[in-house]
Scaffold this active site. Structure first.
Site, PDB file in Angstrom:
ATOM      1  N   GLN A 277      -4.806  74.464  14.098  1.00 42.43           N
ATOM      2  CA  GLN A 277      -4.077  74.747  12.719  1.00 42.43           C
ATOM      3  C   GLN A 277      -5.031  74.824  11.782  1.00 42.43           C
ATOM      4  OE1 GLN A 277      -1.074  71.625  12.027  1.00 42.43           O
ATOM      5  NE2 GLN A 277      -0.610  72.426  10.158  1.00 42.43           N
TER       6      GLN A 277
ATOM      7  N   GLU B 157       5.047  66.046  15.513  1.00 40.57           N
ATOM      8  CA  GLU B 157       5.950  65.788  14.281  1.00 40.57           C
ATOM      9  C   GLU B 157       7.456  65.562  14.357  1.00 40.57           C
ATOM     10  OE1 GLU B 157       5.043  69.479  11.885  1.00 40.57           O
ATOM     11  OE2 GLU B 157       3.242  68.713  11.444  1.00 40.57           O
TER      12      GLU B 157
ATOM     13  N   THR C 272       8.292  73.749  20.827  1.00 34.26           N
ATOM     14  CA  THR C 272       8.863  72.848  19.962  1.00 34.26           C
ATOM     15  C   THR C 272      10.027  72.365  20.715  1.00 34.26           C
ATOM     16  OG1 THR C 272       8.428  74.497  18.183  1.00 34.26           O
ATOM     17  CG2 THR C 272      10.024  72.964  17.744  1.00 34.26           C
TER      18      THR C 272
ATOM     19  N   GLU D  30      -0.974  61.083  10.284  1.00 31.90           N
ATOM     20  CA  GLU D  30      -0.561  60.052   9.408  1.00 31.90           C
ATOM     21  C   GLU D  30      -0.864  58.559   9.887  1.00 31.90           C
ATOM     22  OE1 GLU D  30       2.908  61.512   6.526  1.00 31.90           O
ATOM     23  OE2 GLU D  30       2.904  62.498   8.840  1.00 31.90           O
TER      24      GLU D  30
ATOM     25  N   ASP E 155      10.657  76.123   9.998  1.00 32.93           N
ATOM     26  CA  ASP E 155      10.381  74.914   9.817  1.00 32.93           C
ATOM     27  C   ASP E 155       9.955  74.362   8.392  1.00 32.93           C
ATOM     28  OD1 ASP E 155       9.845  72.207  10.612  1.00 32.93           O
ATOM     29  OD2 ASP E 155       7.943  72.620  11.330  1.00 32.93           O
TER      30      ASP E 155
ATOM     31  N   ASP F 221       8.021  68.901  16.768  1.00 33.76           N
ATOM     32  CA  ASP F 221       7.260  70.128  16.407  1.00 33.76           C
ATOM     33  C   ASP F 221       5.990  69.721  16.609  1.00 33.76           C
ATOM     34  OD1 ASP F 221       6.381  72.321  15.281  1.00 33.76           O
ATOM     35  OD2 ASP F 221       6.344  71.580  13.198  1.00 33.76           O
TER      36      ASP F 221
ATOM     37  N   LYS G 187       1.220  75.744  16.270  1.00 32.48           N
ATOM     38  CA  LYS G 187       2.535  75.248  16.064  1.00 32.48           C
ATOM     39  C   LYS G 187       3.359  75.865  17.436  1.00 32.48           C
ATOM     40  CE  LYS G 187       2.633  73.125  12.398  1.00 32.48           C
ATOM     41  NZ  LYS G 187       3.204  71.549  12.207  1.00 32.48           N
TER      42      LYS G 187
ATOM     43  N   ARG H 216      -3.752  70.112  15.711  1.00 27.06           N
ATOM     44  CA  ARG H 216      -4.208  70.123  14.396  1.00 27.06           C
ATOM     45  C   ARG H 216      -5.463  70.878  14.149  1.00 27.06           C
ATOM     46  NH1 ARG H 216       0.359  68.951  11.942  1.00 27.06           N
ATOM     47  NH2 ARG H 216       1.305  66.967  12.357  1.00 27.06           N
TER      48      ARG H 216
ATOM     49  N   HIS I 158       5.222  62.755   3.492  1.00 25.56           N
ATOM     50  CA  HIS I 158       4.552  63.433   4.422  1.00 25.56           C
ATOM     51  C   HIS I 158       3.525  64.428   3.643  1.00 25.56           C
ATOM     52  CE1 HIS I 158       3.319  65.742   8.005  1.00 25.56           C
ATOM     53  NE2 HIS I 158       3.600  66.857   7.449  1.00 25.56           N
TER      54      HIS I 158
HETATM   55 MN    MN Z   1       6.785  70.745  11.439  1.00 27.99          MN
END
Ligand code: MN
Length: 398
Positions: free
Chosen positions: A228, A187, A245, A346, A116, A221, A241, A225, A123
């Site tokens: 992560q 994502e 996916t 975002e 990825d 994806d 992650k 958060r 972004h």
């Molecule tokens: Mn990604």
């Protein structure tokens, strides 16, 4: 024009023809191609010698077909187009059409390695501002190479597969705690599927992109958060992650996207030699993100900074070999405006600005939420084709 009922004028008309793998009535997986609201059974077509691909269409995944290479990809596509447009073939081919509503769509590719990238400047810049306020939005390496990481191929799942909320460690004021993620995100990305492999030790040039890459899928994806943020330093994304996916069930061949290639973003500073792609082309794919039925964003893939050809060259500059079934995704696709971002991180600016969905508000994903990512691309003569959607519903942590 095709003789298939209802297919002309559809975004899955005869200029699209994405490939997938389906099963009907609990039978074996079969390769098919979508036309309108039908699936043409290509295993049946090859068994009847209506199309020839060295037996590669009579397999449970697209891998053997993708390994054949571009001349065969193009020849098979032309033949399928002929079968679906020339009325002389209708009697032989029509019995091989299965209504889409009656099939189960399966993972189309046996995914080999999964990478990825992080190739949208908007972004990367948004994430930099959210996580490192007051510092430069982009890290010093960002405009010199396409940043990426190796993901987990074994947890790539087909669109529609439920996504179980991941459990893991996250930071808190009292120290790390373990539990279900409370900042589960999406994502929206575009994935490139490799057909033709390369030998270990050799580089693949950016110019050889179309010889190796078979087609395109949409990717979600899914990203926890909180997991992560606690785990990612110093080695990058890991368990935040790798739980799932999702990819679209349909793989759109590059040949269907001939009208969608457009000049890519100017790159300043100039890139090093092995990343120079001439012509420097991106893809005009217009994504849309639907959250519980509301369209919350329209990410424009044409705004990506690094192109798929540059990503491929970078992925192999060290001599890493390509394998049939390799999947590399673009990274979150975000445009310059808030209505064009490819993640809820975002969209809600780090969770600080909730969004209204009907009579509910959201920052991150709640159990039961469904996200659907779709995309369209320019087709011939002002028409538009659709990429297969990628959808997933969040199930509670176990
Ligand atoms: Mn990604």
């Amino acid at each position: 024009m095709t003789w298939v009922t209802g297919a002309d004028g559809s975004p899955y008309g005869v200029t699209n023809l994405p490939y997938g793998v389906f099963r009907s009535n609990g039978g074996q997986p079969r390769i098919g191609v979508r036309i309108g609201s039908w699936v043409l059974d290509l295993a049946g077509a090859e068994a009847a010698e209506l199309v020839l691909a060295a037996g590669a269409l009579c397999r449970p995944t697209l891998n053997d077909f993708m390994a054949l290479g571009r001349p065969q990809w193009t020849a098979v596509r032309q033949r399928i187009s002929e079968l679906l447009t020339d009325p002389a073939h209708r009697a032989a081919v029509e019995p091989l059409l299965v209504p889409l509503a009656e099939v189960e769509l399966l993972l189309p590719v046996d995914v080999a390695d999964y990478v990825d990238f992080y190739s949208s400047e908007h972004h990367a810049s948004n994430v930099g501002q959210i996580f490192r306020p007051g510092q430069p939005a982009l890290l010093p390496n960002w405009k010199h190479l396409p940043i990426g990481y190796h993901g987990r191929a074994g947890t790539v799942v087909v669109s529609g597969t439920p996504v179980v909320r991941p459990t893991g460690q996250r930071a808190s004021a009292e120290g790390p705690v373990t539990g279900p993620s409370v900042r589960l995100d999406i994502e929206a990305e575009v994935g490139f599927v490799v057909g033709v492999p390369s030998p270990l030790g050799a580089r693949v040039a950016a110019d050889d992109f179309a010889d190796h890459v078979f087609g395109v899928v949409l990717v979600n994806d899914w990203s926890a958060r909180d997991i992560q943020a606690w785990e990612y330093q110093p080695l990058g994304p890991f368990l935040g992650k790798s739980f799932a996916t999702s990819i679209s069930a349909w793989v759109t061949p590059l040949d269907a996207l001939a009208e969608a290639f457009v000049p890519a973003a100017d790159q300043d500073p100039p890139v090093v030699d092995y990343l120079r792609d001439v012509p420097h082309l991106g893809l005009d794919l217009r994504l849309a993100v639907e959250w519980n039925g509301e369209r919350v964003s329209e990410p424009p893939f044409a705004t990506m900074y690094w192109t798929p050809a540059q990503q491929l060259a970078h992925l192999t500059v060290n001599g890493a070999s390509l394998r049939t079934g390799d999947l590399y995704a673009s990274g979150t696709v975000s445009g310059p405006d808030r209505g064009q971002v490819g993640s809820f991180l975002e969209l809600t600016w780090g969770g600080a600005e909730p969004v209204q969905l009907g009579d509910e508000t959201r920052t991150f994903l709640a159990d039961g939420d469904t996200v659907i990512i779709t995309a369209t691309a320019p087709g011939p003569d002002g028409t538009s084709i659709a990429l297969g959607e990628v959808t997933g519903t969040i199930h509670p942590a176990r």
